[in-house]
Design a protein around this motif. Structure first.
Motif, PDB file in Angstrom:
ATOM      1  N   ARG A 274       2.096  90.245  22.383  1.00 14.88           N
ATOM      2  CA  ARG A 274       2.361  88.816  22.337  1.00 14.88           C
ATOM      3  C   ARG A 274       1.101  88.054  22.721  1.00 14.88           C
ATOM      4  O   ARG A 274       0.280  88.538  23.482  1.00 14.88           O
ATOM      5  CB  ARG A 274       3.507  88.449  23.282  1.00 14.88           C
ATOM      6  N   ASP A 275       1.008  86.835  22.177  1.00 14.75           N
ATOM      7  CA  ASP A 275      -0.148  85.989  22.459  1.00 14.75           C
ATOM      8  C   ASP A 275       0.211  85.023  23.572  1.00 14.75           C
ATOM      9  O   ASP A 275       1.036  84.127  23.397  1.00 14.75           O
ATOM     10  CB  ASP A 275      -0.553  85.217  21.194  1.00 14.75           C
ATOM     11  N   LEU A 280      -3.492  88.590  21.105  1.00 17.75           N
ATOM     12  CA  LEU A 280      -2.370  89.520  21.137  1.00 17.75           C
ATOM     13  C   LEU A 280      -2.620  90.611  22.176  1.00 17.75           C
ATOM     14  O   LEU A 280      -3.684  91.254  22.174  1.00 17.75           O
ATOM     15  CB  LEU A 280      -2.155  90.144  19.764  1.00 17.75           C
ATOM     16  N   ALA A 281      -1.648  90.820  23.028  1.00 17.25           N
ATOM     17  CA  ALA A 281      -1.771  91.855  24.063  1.00 17.25           C
ATOM     18  C   ALA A 281      -0.385  92.236  24.546  1.00 17.25           C
ATOM     19  O   ALA A 281       0.566  91.453  24.433  1.00 17.25           O
ATOM     20  CB  ALA A 281      -2.624  91.359  25.232  1.00 17.25           C
ATOM     21  N   ARG A 282      -0.279  93.442  25.051  1.00 12.29           N
ATOM     22  CA  ARG A 282       0.987  93.880  25.646  1.00 12.29           C
ATOM     23  C   ARG A 282       1.193  93.164  26.973  1.00 12.29           C
ATOM     24  O   ARG A 282       0.237  92.932  27.719  1.00 12.29           O
ATOM     25  CB  ARG A 282       0.993  95.395  25.861  1.00 12.29           C
ATOM     26  N   GLN A 283       2.458  92.863  27.278  1.00 10.33           N
ATOM     27  CA  GLN A 283       2.797  92.167  28.510  1.00 10.33           C
ATOM     28  C   GLN A 283       3.510  93.127  29.468  1.00 10.33           C
ATOM     29  O   GLN A 283       4.134  94.104  29.026  1.00 10.33           O
ATOM     30  CB  GLN A 283       3.707  90.963  28.226  1.00 10.33           C
ATOM     31  N   PRO A 284       3.431  92.888  30.778  1.00  9.40           N
ATOM     32  CA  PRO A 284       4.175  93.741  31.718  1.00  9.40           C
ATOM     33  C   PRO A 284       5.669  93.701  31.427  1.00  9.40           C
ATOM     34  O   PRO A 284       6.246  92.641  31.155  1.00  9.40           O
ATOM     35  CB  PRO A 284       3.849  93.128  33.087  1.00  9.40           C
ATOM     36  N   MET A 285       6.301  94.842  31.469  1.00  6.99           N
ATOM     37  CA  MET A 285       7.737  94.944  31.217  1.00  6.99           C
ATOM     38  C   MET A 285       8.497  94.412  32.420  1.00  6.99           C
ATOM     39  O   MET A 285       8.238  94.795  33.557  1.00  6.99           O
ATOM     40  CB  MET A 285       8.114  96.404  30.968  1.00  6.99           C
TER      41      MET A 285
END
Length: 392
Positions: A274-275, A280-285
């Protein structure tokens, strides 16, 4: 101060309610977690709305307002932001596979007890300052000592300080163990190595969901197969053993990320990028993303499992292993008292109890009926000689 306290209660003009703000500031300064601040803020928001509804000022509240709120919570339905859709038919019913009850739209006894505890703590703060009412509107039950354990016998255990007068009774719940075949079904329904890794880690280590979600790259002990978590209550760091299978799935999941994680980077991240302003990068769950995983599985299997069921399953498995003591189980679960672990998890397997009772009933049915007693005037021994055996 508004930026220091993570959660505040505001009035219709978006101005923080000053008595609650001061209490939450003190509550946070006493080393309580942001999650606890959030929980207390929502409890005080409910109390503040109730006082507005009955037109009573906060510093003029009495036990009558507490009593009436408890009565109202006992029969009122929760206010939902959106109507139930798929869960409308199952609300309040028991799932035939898991034998767990679905949540309904009513306030549970634990919610009412938490509300009373929050409000009582709020007024204790203001009474100590000398700026609130003289008497706490959330009283304790009659007949209790004013000072807890003031006549305590050193040979007897300490008893609790005293039950709040309007606290409802909470039925004792059995821990929710997941049978082996149901565990296999759940694991087979997982779609990613990330989900397989976090579920395997949960069912083998017994860690809470929030504790696992807070794991960083430096918290993985690959050589000893350990995971370091921060305990929910004490905030203490603790290394927990996990199964070799969990570390296999963890290795596969981390290989899919395409890059090594920094030591302070969260282990569990979203599968989609997600941006958030930096590309765009992965975000902490987070916990909501983890709940979404279980919602999809439950819809597929027709169940209502939760992440906490894996903690119960791990605890029961360990408590039934003769190679582990209850002290070992207590340490792994992070319970402050051994009695908490024993009271919850030293229970008989319900399925095994039912099986033994069925055997008992079948044995009774297979037994021949007892011989009828001899009629008056006849001797049992003479009849046995005459008929070659006992009476039938």
């Amino acid at each position: 101060m508004k930026g220091v306290v993570p959660w505040l209660v505001v009035d219709p003009a978006d101005v923080p309610v000053e008595p609650i703000r001061r209490f939450l500031s003190d509550f946070l300064a006493r080393d309580n977690s942001p999650g606890s601040v959030r929980s207390y803020a929502y409890g005080l928001l409910r109390w503040w709305r109730w006082l507005q509804a009955v037109e009573v000022e906060w510093d003029q509240a009495t036990s009558a307002e507490t009593r009436d709120l408890v009565l109202w919570l006992g029969q009122a339905a929760k206010i939902r932001q959106s109507e139930r859709t798929e869960s409308a038919e199952t609300a309040g019913t028991v799932n035939p596979i898991t034998r767990k009850q679905y949540l309904d739209d009513h306030y549970k006894p634990r919610t009412v007890r938490h509300s009373n505890a929050v409000v009582r703590s709020f007024y204790e703060f203001w009474i100590d300052l000398g700026e609130g009412p003289l008497v706490n509107p959330v009283p304790r039950g009659r007949g209790r000592d004013r000072r807890p354990n003031q006549h305590h016998n050193p040979l007897e255990p300490f008893r609790s300080e005293g039950r709040i007068r309007y606290n409802p009774k909470v039925p004792k719940r059995r821990p929710r163990e997941m049978p082996e075949d149901r565990w296999k079904d759940l694991f087979a329904a997982l779609r990613s190595n990330r989900d397989r890794a976090i579920v395997s880690a949960a069912v083998s280590s017994g860690a809470r969901a929030a504790e696992l979600l807070g794991v960083r790259s430096a918290d993985l002990g690959w050589g000893d197969q350990l995971i370091r978590v921060v305990r929910k209550g004490t905030q203490a760091e603790q290394w927990l053993p996990a199964s070799p299978e969990a570390f296999v799935w963890l290795r596969l999941y981390l290989a899919e990320l395409g890059r090594p994680l920094e030591p302070g980077e969260p282990v569990w991240q979203t599968l989609r990028r997600r941006d958030r302003g930096n590309g765009l990068a992965r975000q902490p769950m987070n916990y909501e993303a983890l709940r979404a995983v279980f919602r999809r599985i439950n819809a597929l299997l027709g169940t209502n499992w939760s992440m906490h069921d894996l903690r119960h399953t791990a605890a029961i498995r360990m408590s039934r292993d003769e190679r582990l003591s209850m002290r070992d189980v207590q340490a792994i679960l992070g319970h402050a008292h051994l009695s908490t672990t024993a009271d919850i998890y030293l229970v008989e397997d319900e399925a095994e109890v039912i099986r033994r009772v069925h055997q008992h009933l079948a044995h009774r049915e297979s037994q021949p009926p007892a011989p009828a007693p001899a009629a008056v005037g006849y001797d049992d021994q003479d009849l046995a000689v005459l008929f070659g055996g006992g009476l039938r």
